[in-house]
Write an enzyme that holds these catalytic residues in place. Structure first.
Site, PDB file in Angstrom:
ATOM      1  N   CYS A 134       0.832  -1.206   0.000  1.00  0.00           N
ATOM      2  CA  CYS A 134       0.000   0.000   0.000  1.00  0.00           C
ATOM      3  C   CYS A 134       0.869   1.259   0.000  1.00  0.00           C
ATOM      4  O   CYS A 134       1.371   1.679   1.055  1.00  0.00           O
ATOM      5  CB  CYS A 134      -0.919  -0.014   1.224  1.00  0.00           C
ATOM      6  N   CYS A 137      -0.464   4.116   2.164  1.00  0.00           N
ATOM      7  CA  CYS A 137      -0.230   3.969   3.609  1.00  0.00           C
ATOM      8  C   CYS A 137       1.232   4.236   3.963  1.00  0.00           C
ATOM      9  O   CYS A 137       1.526   4.858   4.975  1.00  0.00           O
ATOM     10  CB  CYS A 137      -0.587   2.564   4.089  1.00  0.00           C
ATOM     11  N   ASP A 138       2.152   3.725   3.150  1.00  0.00           N
ATOM     12  CA  ASP A 138       3.559   3.679   3.566  1.00  0.00           C
ATOM     13  C   ASP A 138       4.509   4.560   2.748  1.00  0.00           C
ATOM     14  O   ASP A 138       5.675   4.692   3.115  1.00  0.00           O
ATOM     15  CB  ASP A 138       4.061   2.220   3.481  1.00  0.00           C
TER      16      ASP A 138
END
Ligand code: NAP
Length: 310
Positions: A134, A137-138
């Protein structure tokens, strides 16, 4: 056991659209979502091919809008509740989560897909320590760092381009010498100076000490093994259906996708499926939304017929 007319398993675009339609049709509707509402779009940076949004819309914003629209019509949404099993009962379907069970007269399964894994040494060990599925997200953890993206589809291109906001360099590793992604995304990726392609290559192992430091790569044409120093690796090699909760109940295709007709009916009357989890030829936000509307309409008809029989 809590009894509801219609239970929708999965709070992504398909599930929330079903909820908007069914709750608006005054059907008692419960959505059970395993994490947070929104599904795949929440993990997508920016959506620019959803009709009606010429400037595009961020995934999280769209998810929030779908959730509030479903809520406005009275759908109840419960979150952080993975559904473990769905079984047929005389009065309908029992939906089992870890803590409780629900009874729905009709059910729509809209559970989407999960990222496919590379299944190479180091992948599991370094998940969360350099291996990610992701970018939204990261990605921000990789400011001025070097990352690799594996895959040649739309997701791999979208997310490689997104990662160039943070990373100093993005290597796209693809097993062929041609991308599967749509042309417009290919052109954007090819013209981005931070992106380089490593063709005909697969990842053999992910290595490091406490976090990812190195990828061992294999050229599938020459057999040559090489090493690539990276700080992170993002895997975008497609997805597998989240259909395990109905695997003993409905007919699945050879890849585990739920087989439906074009009214979203499965092999079990009263159980419908919508969105990426079903056997469809094109998995897009727009198609998931369409599936969700059709599934709700079919469920409404089914519930209407049940009430006739009583
Ligand atoms: P996808 O289209 O299935 O592409 C998966 C990619 O990973 C392919 O390039 C495939 O290689 C490669 N791959 C598969 N298994 C592999 C393995 N074991 N090792 C190495 N590489 C492997 O998946 P996706 O990109 O996640 O897209 C899924 C669906 O969502 C598609 O229908 C896509 O159009 C849609 N989507 C659309 C958008 C958009 O419209 N902007 C954005 C994201 C996703 P091969 O090409 O050699 O098979």
């Amino acid at each position: 056991m809590t009894e509801v007319e219609l239970i929708i398993v999965g709070g992504g675009p398909a599930g929330l659209t079903s909820a908007i339609y069914s709750a608006r049709a005054l059907i008692d509707t419960l959505v059970i979502e395993k994490m947070l509402p929104g599904g795949q779009p929440v993990l997508t940076t920016f959506i620019e091919n959803y009709p009606g949004f010429p400037e595009g819309i961020s995934g999280p914003e769209l998810a929030e809008r779908l959730e509030s629209q479903a809520g406005k019509f009275g759908a109840k949404i419960i979150t952080s509740r993975p559904v473990l099993n769905i079984s047929r009962k005389e009065e309908g379907f029992e939906i089992k989560t870890e803590m409780e069970s629900f009874l729905g007269k009709a059910v729509i399964v809209a559970t989407g897909t999960s990222p496919r894994k590379l299944n190479v040494p180091g992948e599991e060990e370094f998940t969360g320590r350099g291996v990610s599925y992701c970018a939204v997200c990261d990605g921000a953890f990789y400011r001025d760092r070097v990352v690799a993206v594996v895959g040649g589809g739309d997701s791999a291109m979208d997310e490689s381009i997104y990662l160039t906001r943070f990373a100093s360099k993005v290597f796209v590793i693809h097993r062929r010498n041609q991308l599967r992604a749509e042309k417009i995304l290919q052109e954007r990726a090819f013209s981005n100076p931070k992106i380089s392609f490593i063709w005909d290559t697969v990842v053999q192992s992910i290595e490091g000490d406490r976090k990812v430091e190195l990828l061992k790569l294999k050229n599938v044409k020459t057999g040559e093994i090489s090493e690539l120093k990276v700080d992170g690796i993002f895997v975008y090699i497609g997805s597998t259906p989240n259909s395990s909760m109905v695997k003993d109940l409905v007919e699945l295709d050879e890849n585990g996708f739920i087989i439906t007709d074009n009214c979203m009916k499965t092999s079990v009357p009263g159980l419908f499926a919508a969105g990426d989890v079903r056997n469809t030829s094109f998995r897009q936000l727009a198609t998931a939304i369409g599936d969700g509307a059709i599934a709700a309409n079919s469920a409404e008809r089914y519930l209407g017929e049940l009430s006739w029989k009583v």
